[in-house]
Design an enzyme around this catalytic site. Structure first.
Site, mmCIF file in Angstrom:
data_model
loop_
_atom_site.group_PDB
_atom_site.id
_atom_site.type_symbol
_atom_site.label_atom_id
_atom_site.label_comp_id
_atom_site.label_asym_id
_atom_site.label_seq_id
_atom_site.Cartn_x
_atom_site.Cartn_y
_atom_site.Cartn_z
ATOM 1 N N THR A 27 0.856 -1.186 0.000
ATOM 2 C CA THR A 27 0.000 0.000 0.000
ATOM 3 C C THR A 27 0.890 1.233 0.000
ATOM 4 O O THR A 27 2.099 1.148 0.212
ATOM 5 C CB THR A 27 -0.920 0.045 1.237
ATOM 6 N N ALA A 56 3.201 -1.050 4.725
ATOM 7 C CA ALA A 56 2.506 0.171 5.139
ATOM 8 C C ALA A 56 3.541 1.286 5.183
ATOM 9 O O ALA A 56 4.588 1.143 5.823
ATOM 10 C CB ALA A 56 1.851 -0.019 6.500
ATOM 11 N N VAL A 82 7.473 -2.215 7.080
ATOM 12 C CA VAL A 82 7.501 -0.754 7.092
ATOM 13 C C VAL A 82 8.081 -0.258 5.772
ATOM 14 O O VAL A 82 9.178 -0.654 5.375
ATOM 15 C CB VAL A 82 8.344 -0.222 8.267
ATOM 16 N N LYS A 83 7.342 0.596 5.100
ATOM 17 C CA LYS A 83 7.747 1.098 3.791
ATOM 18 C C LYS A 83 8.367 2.483 3.947
ATOM 19 O O LYS A 83 7.750 3.394 4.510
ATOM 20 C CB LYS A 83 6.529 1.149 2.867
ATOM 21 N N LEU A 84 9.594 2.638 3.440
ATOM 22 C CA LEU A 84 10.355 3.875 3.588
ATOM 23 C C LEU A 84 10.828 4.381 2.235
ATOM 24 O O LEU A 84 11.160 3.586 1.356
ATOM 25 C CB LEU A 84 11.591 3.626 4.467
#
EC number: 2.2.1.2
Length: 217
Positions: A27, A56, A82-84
């Site tokens: 997402t 996310a 965790v999307k960075l």
């Protein structure tokens, strides 16, 4: 190659998951906006549908705030990734969060050098954007090939997550190159089963079967 679905539409995710076609979900803020739902609420629901990684994305731009948001998102479920963003602050956050044992997906990758940095920072996934490079008349799949070569040369464990997939041809190309994962919208995944010769052949079979006058049930 693993299939991730790029959406926050829980119904679409559930339908594909029931077919065994979903190994994970990605997402981003744009998809959360499109869903019209609270990020924590919808992400938690998605994590309950699929057992694989669910990316996310943080929205902070500075490392310390990214780390704080990442920790908050990781509390949603055990399968949160965790999307960075691929910036220096994002890489700093990646190193901290990955050292804490959290899965990290470094996104918005447009060069092999960026992918190398993400791997060294401990990223679980690197997300090169194919379609956006194609929009600039560059070969997005060539980037996947370059990253594959670099990662194989040095034994990096970071998985290549081909993103910005827009066509069924993109899926075939990244599979041939050796991407570990591809993420695509539900409609692209649905199109993978379609071919005009399949439709034509089925129509002929049905026509011939009707002429036999027989029934199976």
């Amino acid at each position: 190659m693993k299939f991730f679905v790029d959406t926050a539409d829980t119904q679409a995710i559930a339908e594909l998951n029931d077919l065994g076609m979903v190994d994970g979900v990605t997402t981003n803020p744009s998809l959360i906006l499109k869903s019209g739902r609270d990020i924590i609420e919808v992400t938690k629901e998605i994590c309950g549908i699929v057992s694989g990684p669910v990316s996310a994305e943080v929205v902070a731009l500075e490392a310390e705030a990214m780390i704080a948001e990442g920790r908050k998102l990781a509390e949603i479920a055990e399968n949160i990734t965790v999307k960075l963003p691929l910036t220096w602050d994002g890489l700093k956050a990646c190193k901290t969060l990955s050292d804490e044992g959290k899965m990290v997906n470094v996104t918005l990758c447009f060069s092999a050098n960026q992918a190398l940095l993400a791997a060294k920072a401990g990223a679980s996934f690197i997300s090169p954007f194919i379609g956006r490079l194609d929009d600039m008349s560059l070969d997005g799949c060539e980037l996947i090939e370059d990253i594959r070569t670099i990662y194989d040369n040095y034994g990096f464990g970071t998985e290549i997550l081909a993103a910005s997939i827009r066509t069924v041809n993109h899926v075939q190309q990244v599979a041939l190159i050796g991407a570990d994962v591809m993420t695509a919208p539900p409609e692209v995944i649905q199109k993978l089963a379609s071919h005009p010769l399949t439709d034509k052949g089925l129509q002929q079979f049905m026509s011939d079967w009707e002429k036999t006058g027989q029934k199976i049930l």
